[in-house]
Design an enzyme around this catalytic site. Structure first.
Site, PDB file in Angstrom:
ATOM      1  N   ASP A 229       0.522 -12.776   7.144  1.00 48.29           N
ATOM      2  CA  ASP A 229      -0.907 -12.718   6.884  1.00 48.29           C
ATOM      3  C   ASP A 229      -1.679 -13.204   8.113  1.00 48.29           C
ATOM      4  O   ASP A 229      -1.506 -14.339   8.563  1.00 48.29           O
ATOM      5  CB  ASP A 229      -1.219 -13.607   5.674  1.00 48.29           C
ATOM      6  CG  ASP A 229      -2.659 -13.520   5.213  1.00 48.29           C
ATOM      7  OD1 ASP A 229      -3.549 -13.269   6.046  1.00 48.29           O
ATOM      8  OD2 ASP A 229      -2.898 -13.702   4.006  1.00 48.29           O
ATOM      9  N   GLY A 230      -2.549 -12.346   8.652  1.00 45.74           N
ATOM     10  CA  GLY A 230      -3.298 -12.698   9.849  1.00 45.74           C
ATOM     11  C   GLY A 230      -4.237 -13.865   9.643  1.00 45.74           C
ATOM     12  O   GLY A 230      -4.477 -14.664  10.567  1.00 45.74           O
TER      13      GLY A 230
ATOM     14  N   ASP B 284       0.371   0.020  14.000  1.00 49.22           N
ATOM     15  CA  ASP B 284       0.785   1.219  14.745  1.00 49.22           C
ATOM     16  C   ASP B 284       1.050   0.925  16.210  1.00 49.22           C
ATOM     17  O   ASP B 284       1.672   1.729  16.903  1.00 49.22           O
ATOM     18  CB  ASP B 284      -0.249   2.339  14.601  1.00 49.22           C
ATOM     19  CG  ASP B 284      -1.640   1.938  15.080  1.00 49.22           C
ATOM     20  OD1 ASP B 284      -1.758   1.302  16.140  1.00 49.22           O
ATOM     21  OD2 ASP B 284      -2.622   2.283  14.390  1.00 49.22           O
TER      22      ASP B 284
ATOM     23  N   ASP C 135      -7.841  -5.418  14.135  1.00 51.93           N
ATOM     24  CA  ASP C 135      -7.575  -3.987  13.949  1.00 51.93           C
ATOM     25  C   ASP C 135      -7.223  -3.765  12.481  1.00 51.93           C
ATOM     26  O   ASP C 135      -6.076  -3.492  12.132  1.00 51.93           O
ATOM     27  CB  ASP C 135      -6.433  -3.565  14.872  1.00 51.93           C
ATOM     28  CG  ASP C 135      -6.186  -2.076  14.852  1.00 51.93           C
ATOM     29  OD1 ASP C 135      -6.894  -1.357  14.118  1.00 51.93           O
ATOM     30  OD2 ASP C 135      -5.264  -1.622  15.557  1.00 51.93           O
TER      31      ASP C 135
ATOM     32  N   HIS D 175      -8.342   2.934  19.959  1.00 51.35           N
ATOM     33  CA  HIS D 175      -7.556   1.847  20.552  1.00 51.35           C
ATOM     34  C   HIS D 175      -8.148   1.372  21.878  1.00 51.35           C
ATOM     35  O   HIS D 175      -8.163   0.169  22.164  1.00 51.35           O
ATOM     36  CB  HIS D 175      -6.104   2.287  20.716  1.00 51.35           C
ATOM     37  CG  HIS D 175      -5.396   2.458  19.415  1.00 51.35           C
ATOM     38  ND1 HIS D 175      -4.697   3.603  19.075  1.00 51.35           N
ATOM     39  CD2 HIS D 175      -5.313   1.646  18.336  1.00 51.35           C
ATOM     40  CE1 HIS D 175      -4.207   3.470  17.857  1.00 51.35           C
ATOM     41  NE2 HIS D 175      -4.563   2.291  17.391  1.00 51.35           N
TER      42      HIS D 175
ATOM     43  N   THR E  94      -7.643  -2.326   8.367  1.00 50.41           N
ATOM     44  CA  THR E  94      -7.974  -1.157   7.571  1.00 50.41           C
ATOM     45  C   THR E  94      -9.363  -1.360   6.969  1.00 50.41           C
ATOM     46  O   THR E  94     -10.029  -2.369   7.217  1.00 50.41           O
ATOM     47  CB  THR E  94      -6.946  -0.959   6.444  1.00 50.41           C
ATOM     48  OG1 THR E  94      -6.980  -2.120   5.591  1.00 50.41           O
ATOM     49  CG2 THR E  94      -5.544  -0.797   6.991  1.00 50.41           C
TER      50      THR E  94
ATOM     51  N   GLN F 238       0.823  -1.204   0.000  1.00 47.06           N
ATOM     52  CA  GLN F 238       0.000   0.000   0.000  1.00 47.06           C
ATOM     53  C   GLN F 238       0.860   1.258   0.000  1.00 47.06           C
ATOM     54  O   GLN F 238       2.068   1.210   0.224  1.00 47.06           O
ATOM     55  CB  GLN F 238      -0.899  -0.003   1.245  1.00 47.06           C
ATOM     56  CG  GLN F 238      -0.125  -0.119   2.551  1.00 47.06           C
ATOM     57  CD  GLN F 238      -0.938  -0.754   3.655  1.00 47.06           C
ATOM     58  OE1 GLN F 238      -2.158  -0.725   3.672  1.00 47.06           O
ATOM     59  NE2 GLN F 238      -0.250  -1.348   4.629  1.00 47.06           N
TER      60      GLN F 238
ATOM     61  N   PRO G   4      -5.593  -5.769   0.760  1.00 44.79           N
ATOM     62  CA  PRO G   4      -5.240  -6.939   1.564  1.00 44.79           C
ATOM     63  C   PRO G   4      -6.165  -7.173   2.750  1.00 44.79           C
ATOM     64  O   PRO G   4      -6.144  -8.250   3.349  1.00 44.79           O
ATOM     65  CB  PRO G   4      -3.814  -6.631   2.039  1.00 44.79           C
ATOM     66  CG  PRO G   4      -3.661  -5.148   1.917  1.00 44.79           C
ATOM     67  CD  PRO G   4      -4.527  -4.746   0.768  1.00 44.79           C
TER      68      PRO G   4
END
Length: 275
Positions: free
Chosen positions: A137-138, A86, A155, A62, A157, A31, A162
């Site tokens: 990759d989660g 982050d 968490d 968060h 995007t 990205q 992806p």
């Protein structure tokens, strides 16, 4: 000359902020990644033109992603954060003294490194010895670790690129398998103003898999519409059944025990999405 950043949140609506300068720009393997300095919200992390976090309002997202689920589980020891490069969700997870291990599974390692450089107050907890960072990759990580976690936080995007697979029923089924008995999952599920179909679909998918499913919201000014949703699935306790004295709010600015139960009493137009 005044410089302004604009995120087109829908084809017909966006937000804009005056910026002082661009601090970082690169195209990663996955990205476009930017860090800009805004006058209103401080530093802002932007992925593919979409605001991910800012200095000023990051604590809301968060805390709300993390503490509702962490409090729902009676004794969270092993926690997985999918995405969240982050480090903010990890920071909040580690405020719970029961946590023995927190795994961050982020597909784009550059997000982690850039966050450490420009957002140390958010990413600083990634150096904690209880944290394991996995740049992978989660979805695959969850498939490979059945019965390993007490709490899993998604968490992600927005559901493009992806992250598309992180909003699919098969993924939630994998999370269910990766959770131990009594396990809890929480996923960010977008805006009730702009993503109604997505929220309704995700809620139904999770409720088909988990015996208890709850939707709740928070006010996050830099996210599309300012009203943001989270969906919780629990194998054990119902977050609405918890007493105030059971709840922990370690060093928080938005989440608090007195707020917890009211989170699930939704405005009618949002509650419609759960039916």
């Amino acid at each position: 000359m005044e410089l302004w950043y604009t995120e087109k949140q829908t084809p017909d609506f966006g937000i804009t902020a005056r910026i002082g300068r661009t601090l970082h720009h690169e195209k990663t393997e996955y990205q476009r990644l930017d860090v800009i300095e805004t006058r209103q919200f401080g530093r802002m992390l932007v992925l593919d033109g979409m605001v991910m976090t800012t200095d000023r309002d990051e604590f809301v997202y968060h805390e709300m992603l993390t503490h509702v689920g962490m409090n729902t589980h009676p004794d969270p020891r092993r926690v997985l954060v999918v995405g969240g490069g982050d480090g903010g969700a990890i920071r909040e997870v580690l405020k719970h003294p029961s946590v023995e291990k927190a795994v961050l599974c982020e597909i784009d390692g550059r997000v982690i490194e850039v966050s450490k450089e420009y957002f140390p107050h958010i990413a600083g907890a990634l150096e904690d010895p209880r944290v394991e960072i996995r740049v992978e990759d989660g979805i695959k990580h969850i498939e490979a670790h059945p019965g390993q976690y007490d709490v899993i936080l998604v968490d992600s995007t927005e559901p493009v690129g992806p992250a598309v697979g992180l909003f699919q029923k098969a993924f939630y089924r994998g999370i269910h398998e990766a959770l131990r008995p009594g396990g809890v999952m929480v996923a960010q599920t977008e805006s009730p103003w702009f993503n109604r179909d997505l929220i309704a679909r995700v809620y139904k998918d999770i409720s088909d898999i988990f015996p208890i499913t709850r939707l709740y919201t928070a006010s996050i000014p830099t996210y599309p519409s300012g009203l943001w949703s989270f969906t919780l699935g629990s194998k054990g306790r119902d977050p609405m059944a918890l007493e105030e004295e059971e709840l922990k709010a370690p060093d928080t600015r938005y989440y608090r025990p007195e707020l917890h139960r009211s989170l699930f009493h939704l405005p009618r137009f949002v509650e419609e999405l759960t039916g």
